[in-house]
Write an enzyme that holds these catalytic residues in place. Sequence first.
Site, PDB file in Angstrom:
ATOM      1  N   CYS A   1     -12.400 -70.364 107.691  1.00 23.42           N
ATOM      2  CA  CYS A   1     -11.874 -71.292 108.685  1.00 23.42           C
ATOM      3  C   CYS A   1     -11.782 -72.718 108.170  1.00 23.42           C
ATOM      4  O   CYS A   1     -11.460 -73.638 108.912  1.00 23.42           O
ATOM      5  CB  CYS A   1     -12.684 -71.230 109.973  1.00 23.42           C
TER       6      CYS A   1
ATOM      7  N   ARG B   1      21.745 -70.168  87.887  1.00 24.17           N
ATOM      8  CA  ARG B   1      20.309 -70.069  88.201  1.00 24.17           C
ATOM      9  C   ARG B   1      20.180 -69.761  89.686  1.00 24.17           C
ATOM     10  O   ARG B   1      21.124 -69.973  90.451  1.00 24.17           O
ATOM     11  CB  ARG B   1      19.577 -71.365  87.862  1.00 24.17           C
TER      12      ARG B   1
ATOM     13  N   GLY C   1      17.679 -83.043  87.344  1.00 28.16           N
ATOM     14  CA  GLY C   1      17.896 -84.467  87.105  1.00 28.16           C
ATOM     15  C   GLY C   1      16.698 -85.217  86.549  1.00 28.16           C
ATOM     16  O   GLY C   1      16.745 -86.424  86.378  1.00 28.16           O
TER      17      GLY C   1
ATOM     18  N   SER D   1     -18.132 -66.672 108.576  1.00 26.16           N
ATOM     19  CA  SER D   1     -16.862 -67.381 108.440  1.00 26.16           C
ATOM     20  C   SER D   1     -17.075 -68.465 107.395  1.00 26.16           C
ATOM     21  O   SER D   1     -18.004 -69.271 107.511  1.00 26.16           O
ATOM     22  CB  SER D   1     -16.455 -67.999 109.782  1.00 26.16           C
TER      23      SER D   1
ATOM     24  N   TYR E   1      -9.861 -61.897 107.849  1.00 32.53           N
ATOM     25  CA  TYR E   1      -8.889 -62.802 108.462  1.00 32.53           C
ATOM     26  C   TYR E   1      -8.952 -64.190 107.839  1.00 32.53           C
ATOM     27  O   TYR E   1      -9.932 -64.545 107.180  1.00 32.53           O
ATOM     28  CB  TYR E   1      -9.106 -62.912 109.982  1.00 32.53           C
TER      29      TYR E   1
ATOM     30  N   ARG F   1      20.994 -80.467  76.042  1.00 34.89           N
ATOM     31  CA  ARG F   1      20.401 -80.510  77.383  1.00 34.89           C
ATOM     32  C   ARG F   1      19.005 -79.928  77.405  1.00 34.89           C
ATOM     33  O   ARG F   1      18.705 -78.991  76.678  1.00 34.89           O
ATOM     34  CB  ARG F   1      21.232 -79.656  78.357  1.00 34.89           C
TER      35      ARG F   1
ATOM     36  N   LYS G   1      17.611 -72.427  81.866  1.00 33.67           N
ATOM     37  CA  LYS G   1      19.013 -72.592  81.486  1.00 33.67           C
ATOM     38  C   LYS G   1      19.361 -71.735  80.264  1.00 33.67           C
ATOM     39  O   LYS G   1      20.347 -70.995  80.262  1.00 33.67           O
ATOM     40  CB  LYS G   1      19.300 -74.074  81.194  1.00 33.67           C
TER      41      LYS G   1
ATOM     42  N   HIS H   1      22.133 -86.362  93.821  1.00 32.73           N
ATOM     43  CA  HIS H   1      20.677 -86.378  93.634  1.00 32.73           C
ATOM     44  C   HIS H   1      19.941 -86.368  94.978  1.00 32.73           C
ATOM     45  O   HIS H   1      19.013 -85.590  95.203  1.00 32.73           O
ATOM     46  CB  HIS H   1      20.301 -87.618  92.815  1.00 32.73           C
TER      47      HIS H   1
ATOM     48  N   MET I   1      15.104 -84.687  83.579  1.00 32.26           N
ATOM     49  CA  MET I   1      15.047 -84.908  82.132  1.00 32.26           C
ATOM     50  C   MET I   1      16.429 -85.274  81.610  1.00 32.26           C
ATOM     51  O   MET I   1      17.386 -85.320  82.361  1.00 32.26           O
ATOM     52  CB  MET I   1      14.498 -83.668  81.453  1.00 32.26           C
TER      53      MET I   1
HETATM   54  C1  PEP Z   1     -15.735 -76.286 107.120  1.00 33.14           C
HETATM   55  O1  PEP Z   1     -16.709 -76.935 106.747  1.00 33.14           O
HETATM   56  O2  PEP Z   1     -14.962 -75.713 106.348  1.00 33.14           O
HETATM   57  C2  PEP Z   1     -15.432 -76.171 108.545  1.00 33.14           C
HETATM   58  C3  PEP Z   1     -14.468 -75.399 108.976  1.00 33.14           C
HETATM   59  O3  PEP Z   1     -16.142 -76.973 109.387  1.00 33.14           O
HETATM   60  P1  PEP Z   1     -15.834 -78.524 109.601  1.00 33.14           P
HETATM   61  O4  PEP Z   1     -14.568 -78.850 108.892  1.00 33.14           O
HETATM   62  O5  PEP Z   1     -15.765 -78.723 111.061  1.00 33.14           O
HETATM   63  O6  PEP Z   1     -17.052 -79.138 108.994  1.00 33.14           O
END
Ligand code: PEP
Length: 889
Positions: A844, A352, A105, A777, A864, A96, A26, A468, A107
């Site tokens: 993963c 803002r 809202g 992975s 990836y 303010r 502000k 709000h 504070m």
């Molecule tokens: C992990 O451990 O991150 C994984 C992808 O395998 P899971 O969650 O199946 O153990």
Amino acid sequence: MTKWVYTFGKGSAEGRASDHEFLGGKGANLAEMCHLGLPVPPGLTIISEACARYYKSGRTVPEELKAQVMRGLGNMEKITGRNFGGTERPLLLSVRSGARASMPGMMDTVLNLGLNDDTVQALGHDAADARFAWDSYRRFIQMYADVVMGVDNEVFEEILEDEKGRLGHEFDTDLSAVEWQHIVTLYKGTIEEELGEAFPQDPQEQLWGAVGAVFASWMNPRAVTYRHLHNIPEGWGTAVNIQAMVFGNLGNASATGVAFTRNPSTGEKELYGEFLVNAQGEDVVAGIRTPQSITEAGRISSGSDRPSMEKLMPEAFAEFRRICGALEGHYQDMQDLEFTIERGKLWMLQTRAGKRTTRAAMKIAVDMVDEGMITEEEAVLRIDPASLDQLLHPTIDPSVHREVIGSGLPASPGAATGEIVFTAEEAVIAEEEGRKVILVRVETSPEDIHGMHAAEGILTTRGGMTSHAAVVARGMGIPCVVGAGTMRIDTRNERLIGVGVSLKRGDVITIDGSAGQVLKGEVPMTQPELSGDFGRIMGWADRARRMTVRTNADTPADALAARSFGAEGIGLCRTEHMFFEGDRIHVMREMILAEDEAGRKAALSRLLPMQRSDFTGLFTIMHGLPVTIRLLDPPLHEFLPKTDDEIAEVASAMGMEPIVLRQRVDALHEFNPMLGHRGCRLAISYPEIAEMQARAIFEAAVAAAKQTGAAVVPEIMVPLVSLRSELDYVKARIDEIAREVMAEAVMRIDYLVGTMIELPRAALRAHIIAEVAEFFSFGTNDLTQTTFGISRDDASAFLTTYQRKGIIEHDPFISLDLDGVGELIRIAAERGRRTRNDMKLGICGEHGGDPTSIHFCEAIGLDYVSCSPFRVPIARLAAAQAAIREARN
Ligand code: PEP
Ligand code: MG
């Protein structure tokens, strides 16, 4: 000497927009507007470091800060020609909060500061309007007593309602000067009664009381909760803005309002806002009176017969419209503005970047690219990846008949169904019990924030688009309808009364936050269309992105959904999930409970065709895109019957005595199954399981390649490896099966065998493991569990305490612990590539869908990320933003 105070006013300012880190949003933007020559009441900003200092020094402010504030006040007095505490032309102040990140809202604010029994007379005299002066004084007492002295606002509201009833007035604006004066006397009396002390008359005492209260409000529970929800660090503190008051309650040529330079709900390029005649800013936000539209177009589309500001105050409106254009052009973003008109003169109180729905954010970004205002890259950076969740909300099936029982304003898009609850507490309990609810309130306040978070949707019977409930729901991405004036809440009997219905707590309703409607019961919904603006932004994101985005999918249905969201392969297929379907679990149990290898092989031969058909389905849907299939991972007892009834049932199906089965189940019991007989350890104990899975994979690859004509290159992933020798053993089995299947099919199959890196030892020995593994992975769920040594299944109970006590900032199972787990990943990636420089690296674990973790993956050069299907668009956008930011670094 520290510079604690930055002044602004009359076309100049000591700060700039870029100083928002210490001036707060502000304060920095007020300074910027002064530089732009816009009409801003003069004022000063106390920097946010003063807030931290306030807490460190036992809730006091340094003397040099006080002296700087007094100098700033002198400047304001000079510009306005008024005196703070003066009995001729008194200067009144607004005090303010203004943090670095907007916390709407959360504070405290004090307006009309500087009034007392003497200055109120002077103010009335000077304005030639005693009614205005007494109205301002009662507002000040009410707010100051609430915010600084801790007297509940309700007490004053009750007095006011009683007096209005006694006098026969409907609206606040009906009260005369004398009547307000009487109310002031009642207010002051009540404070004395409640606290045993008088309302402070000394303006200096008032000022420092208010400054202290603003600092203190940084730590109030609702602000703490808000920061927690939005990841705002506590150490930032809030700045304080002290500004000369301008008055929207100075008669019918005065007004106050809020506006967005574009529609915050749809993103449409149209000025959008609300105002109230003869009122102060708090009246708009509090939703006490329902505001009017500022534009004619807005008035017409809302079907209101109350005049717009465009009609009522054409000159001020024209200037306001011009300023909106200038500010939007200057900031190159949609602005959220507060303004006041004092006797026809326009004053700007805030600008803002406006909060907006995701749909609006998309449209605004795309339009601004088309208007040549911003680049495509900039547009990609403008969208918060996590907010894409909002777009994935279902909407009401357009073909169904709508049984509308109430209507209000479409405050936050998407539709939601749930049971009616009337309090935030009930909503929280219901969420814990797994019930879906709609929180129904007359209006919401910051105290309700927990309940709003817990609800599927929010419905209020009062308030406008900037109330709000509307602002908070939009921020949270929760469908919301506000100001449903055709409905009524009967608090005593706990009923929601709508057109032709009276509903009780627990009855089911549906709200349509895009249409502003309330419907009876549950209504069929349709999934959102991800094209148009969304498609264009995602197209730009895909162009900017370096990493590919895969999905974690175990079934053809998951794989199909993920492809529609743009997944470029499967990064993890958890094969064990396939064994829980239908009667497969029986065969699986037979396999696990078999006495010997022959028994196991018999069961496995029945599982083989099932797995083969699953994999063929996945390969076909992914049509040549990479598919990573993981061998069986969880401890075997997860598949086994547990209760006596289950044991009896399985025993009878298998022709076994229940007691024998019970003994076998007990023998498989493990004290610490997550660190037990699971992952590659299973493949080593029972190689026939891995062999069956490998055969199913290769046979499916042959079948799918024949069906689709696209080559299938399966990636077989071995879980929970810590030693190279483990991988050697399992890979030898897989290679052997590959040779067999290729000979049988008379066809060459290319494939990769890799491993998950989900144990610290594997990360540290990655260069050795990479001699065998053709890809890595990162299984960051297990890697987080084993690096911290905390159970991923039990941690949430104490991790929330850790967060509350500031021991950790965030849950490491949600957002990667960059310092510890991240370090292991960095080491493994670097060592793995040292051995095999073209090694494919991915992630993963759940973190593959978390924007901050994705940024880390970009920075260390992973190929990836892989995440659940619904997070694929989030990951695509986050990966693009990471690539753009890394390139700019
Ligand atoms: C992990 O451990 O991150 C994984 C992808 O395998 P899971 O969650 O199946 O153990
Ligand atoms: Mg794992």
